[in-house]
Design a protein around this motif. Structure first.
Motif, PDB file in Angstrom:
ATOM      1  N   GLY A  13       0.850  -1.200  -0.025  1.00 47.20           N
ATOM      2  CA  GLY A  13      -0.095  -0.146  -0.155  1.00 47.20           C
ATOM      3  C   GLY A  13       0.806   1.273   0.011  1.00 47.20           C
ATOM      4  N   LEU A  14       0.696   2.233  -0.966  1.00 45.59           N
ATOM      5  CA  LEU A  14       1.282   3.181  -1.071  1.00 45.59           C
ATOM      6  C   LEU A  14       0.540   4.469  -0.987  1.00 45.59           C
ATOM      7  N   LEU A  15       0.982   5.524   0.051  1.00 45.00           N
ATOM      8  CA  LEU A  15       0.445   6.814   0.087  1.00 45.00           C
ATOM      9  C   LEU A  15       1.334   8.026  -0.477  1.00 45.00           C
ATOM     10  N   ASN A  16       0.922   8.702  -1.254  1.00 48.31           N
ATOM     11  CA  ASN A  16       1.842   9.702  -1.993  1.00 48.31           C
ATOM     12  C   ASN A  16       3.200   8.985  -2.365  1.00 48.31           C
ATOM     13  N   ASN A  17       3.213   8.146  -2.947  1.00 45.96           N
ATOM     14  CA  ASN A  17       4.028   7.266  -3.646  1.00 45.96           C
ATOM     15  C   ASN A  17       5.057   6.729  -2.487  1.00 45.96           C
ATOM     16  N   GLU A  18       4.483   6.734  -1.351  1.00 47.80           N
ATOM     17  CA  GLU A  18       5.298   6.242   0.100  1.00 47.80           C
ATOM     18  C   GLU A  18       4.770   4.988   0.529  1.00 47.80           C
ATOM     19  N   PRO A  19       5.655   3.730   0.585  1.00 48.39           N
ATOM     20  CA  PRO A  19       5.113   2.500   1.143  1.00 48.39           C
ATOM     21  C   PRO A  19       4.652   2.361   2.666  1.00 48.39           C
ATOM     22  N   ILE A  20       3.596   2.492   3.085  1.00 45.90           N
ATOM     23  CA  ILE A  20       2.847   2.489   4.290  1.00 45.90           C
ATOM     24  C   ILE A  20       2.389   0.992   5.005  1.00 45.90           C
ATOM     25  N   VAL A  21       2.201   0.145   4.313  1.00 40.94           N
ATOM     26  CA  VAL A  21       1.258  -1.096   4.540  1.00 40.94           C
ATOM     27  C   VAL A  21       1.872  -2.160   3.433  1.00 40.94           C
ATOM     28  N   CYS A  22       1.996  -3.458   4.165  1.00 42.00           N
ATOM     29  CA  CYS A  22       2.410  -4.665   3.205  1.00 42.00           C
ATOM     30  C   CYS A  22       1.834  -5.735   3.763  1.00 42.00           C
ATOM     31  N   LEU A  23       1.649  -6.795   2.917  1.00 47.15           N
ATOM     32  CA  LEU A  23       1.135  -7.932   3.315  1.00 47.15           C
ATOM     33  C   LEU A  23       1.658  -9.057   2.212  1.00 47.15           C
ATOM     34  N   LYS A  42       3.971   2.651  11.791  1.00 53.14           N
ATOM     35  CA  LYS A  42       3.180   3.020  12.995  1.00 53.14           C
ATOM     36  C   LYS A  42       2.484   4.400  12.845  1.00 53.14           C
ATOM     37  N   SER A  43       2.936   5.483  12.187  1.00 52.32           N
ATOM     38  CA  SER A  43       2.144   6.604  12.071  1.00 52.32           C
ATOM     39  C   SER A  43       0.927   6.459  11.219  1.00 52.32           C
ATOM     40  N   TYR A  44       0.659   5.258  10.488  1.00 50.44           N
ATOM     41  CA  TYR A  44      -0.786   5.336   9.844  1.00 50.44           C
ATOM     42  C   TYR A  44      -1.486   3.964  10.516  1.00 50.44           C
ATOM     43  N   CYS A  45      -1.211   3.600  11.496  1.00 47.07           N
ATOM     44  CA  CYS A  45      -1.967   2.733  12.347  1.00 47.07           C
ATOM     45  C   CYS A  45      -3.355   3.187  12.717  1.00 47.07           C
ATOM     46  N   GLY A  46      -4.283   2.507  12.647  1.00 43.38           N
ATOM     47  CA  GLY A  46      -5.744   2.974  13.277  1.00 43.38           C
ATOM     48  C   GLY A  46      -6.377   3.798  12.131  1.00 43.38           C
ATOM     49  N   LYS A  47      -5.801   3.928  10.926  1.00 41.10           N
ATOM     50  CA  LYS A  47      -6.561   4.707   9.826  1.00 41.10           C
ATOM     51  C   LYS A  47      -7.078   3.835   9.011  1.00 41.10           C
ATOM     52  N   GLY A  48      -7.214   2.538   9.240  1.00 39.30           N
ATOM     53  CA  GLY A  48      -8.089   1.744   7.982  1.00 39.30           C
ATOM     54  C   GLY A  48      -7.132   1.278   6.927  1.00 39.30           C
ATOM     55  N   TYR A  49      -5.683   1.660   6.749  1.00 41.06           N
ATOM     56  CA  TYR A  49      -4.856   1.091   5.751  1.00 41.06           C
ATOM     57  C   TYR A  49      -4.590  -0.439   5.810  1.00 41.06           C
ATOM     58  N   GLY A  50      -4.337  -0.773   7.008  1.00 44.11           N
ATOM     59  CA  GLY A  50      -4.272  -2.116   7.189  1.00 44.11           C
ATOM     60  C   GLY A  50      -5.404  -3.055   7.198  1.00 44.11           C
ATOM     61  N   SER A  51      -6.503  -2.675   7.210  1.00 44.17           N
ATOM     62  CA  SER A  51      -7.686  -3.415   7.129  1.00 44.17           C
ATOM     63  C   SER A  51      -8.109  -3.522   5.486  1.00 44.17           C
ATOM     64  N   ILE A  53      -5.626  -3.616   3.086  1.00 45.05           N
ATOM     65  CA  ILE A  53      -4.860  -4.478   2.495  1.00 45.05           C
ATOM     66  C   ILE A  53      -5.076  -6.163   3.048  1.00 45.05           C
ATOM     67  N   MET A  54      -5.502  -6.045   4.254  1.00 46.47           N
ATOM     68  CA  MET A  54      -5.586  -7.358   4.906  1.00 46.47           C
ATOM     69  C   MET A  54      -6.910  -8.003   4.017  1.00 46.47           C
ATOM     70  N   HIS A  55      -8.008  -7.073   3.699  1.00 46.13           N
ATOM     71  CA  HIS A  55      -9.311  -7.640   2.915  1.00 46.13           C
ATOM     72  C   HIS A  55      -8.690  -8.018   1.420  1.00 46.13           C
ATOM     73  N   ALA A  56      -7.804  -7.373   1.134  1.00 48.63           N
ATOM     74  CA  ALA A  56      -7.442  -7.643  -0.433  1.00 48.63           C
ATOM     75  C   ALA A  56      -6.474  -9.052  -0.356  1.00 48.63           C
ATOM     76  N   GLY A  57      -5.898  -9.250   0.626  1.00 52.37           N
ATOM     77  CA  GLY A  57      -5.102 -10.638   0.676  1.00 52.37           C
ATOM     78  C   GLY A  57      -6.034 -11.784   1.199  1.00 52.37           C
ATOM     79  N   LEU A  58      -7.146 -11.388   2.166  1.00 51.51           N
ATOM     80  CA  LEU A  58      -8.180 -12.499   2.303  1.00 51.51           C
ATOM     81  C   LEU A  58      -8.932 -12.831   1.116  1.00 51.51           C
TER      82      LEU A  58
END
Length: 73
Positions: A13-23, A42-51, A53-58
């Protein structure tokens, strides 16, 4: 069916061309997969980005029994 070579996918997962999440998702057979390397900057935790990417993996492993291994960072 057992696959001779696991099918692997890495989601980034990229935000403004910066990697912020992976799976990582690995499909070992039509009925078994594994999810790992689930990391959210860490600075992007709790903002839905992890959810998202997890849904994409599932979704990628849909129909499989899925093993997940996790550790605290």
């Amino acid at each position: 069916m057992v696959l001779t070579q696991p099918i692997r996918a890495v989601f980034l997962g990229l935000l403004n061309n910066e990697p912020i999440v992976c799976l990582s998702a690995v499909k070992y057979s039509d009925s078994f997969g594994f999810v790992g390397l689930y990391i959210v900057k860490k600075s992007y935790c709790g903002k839905g980005y992890g959810s998202k990417i997890m849904h994409a993996g599932l979704e990628y492993l849909k129909g499989c029994n899925i093993e997940l291994d996790g550790v605290l960072a």
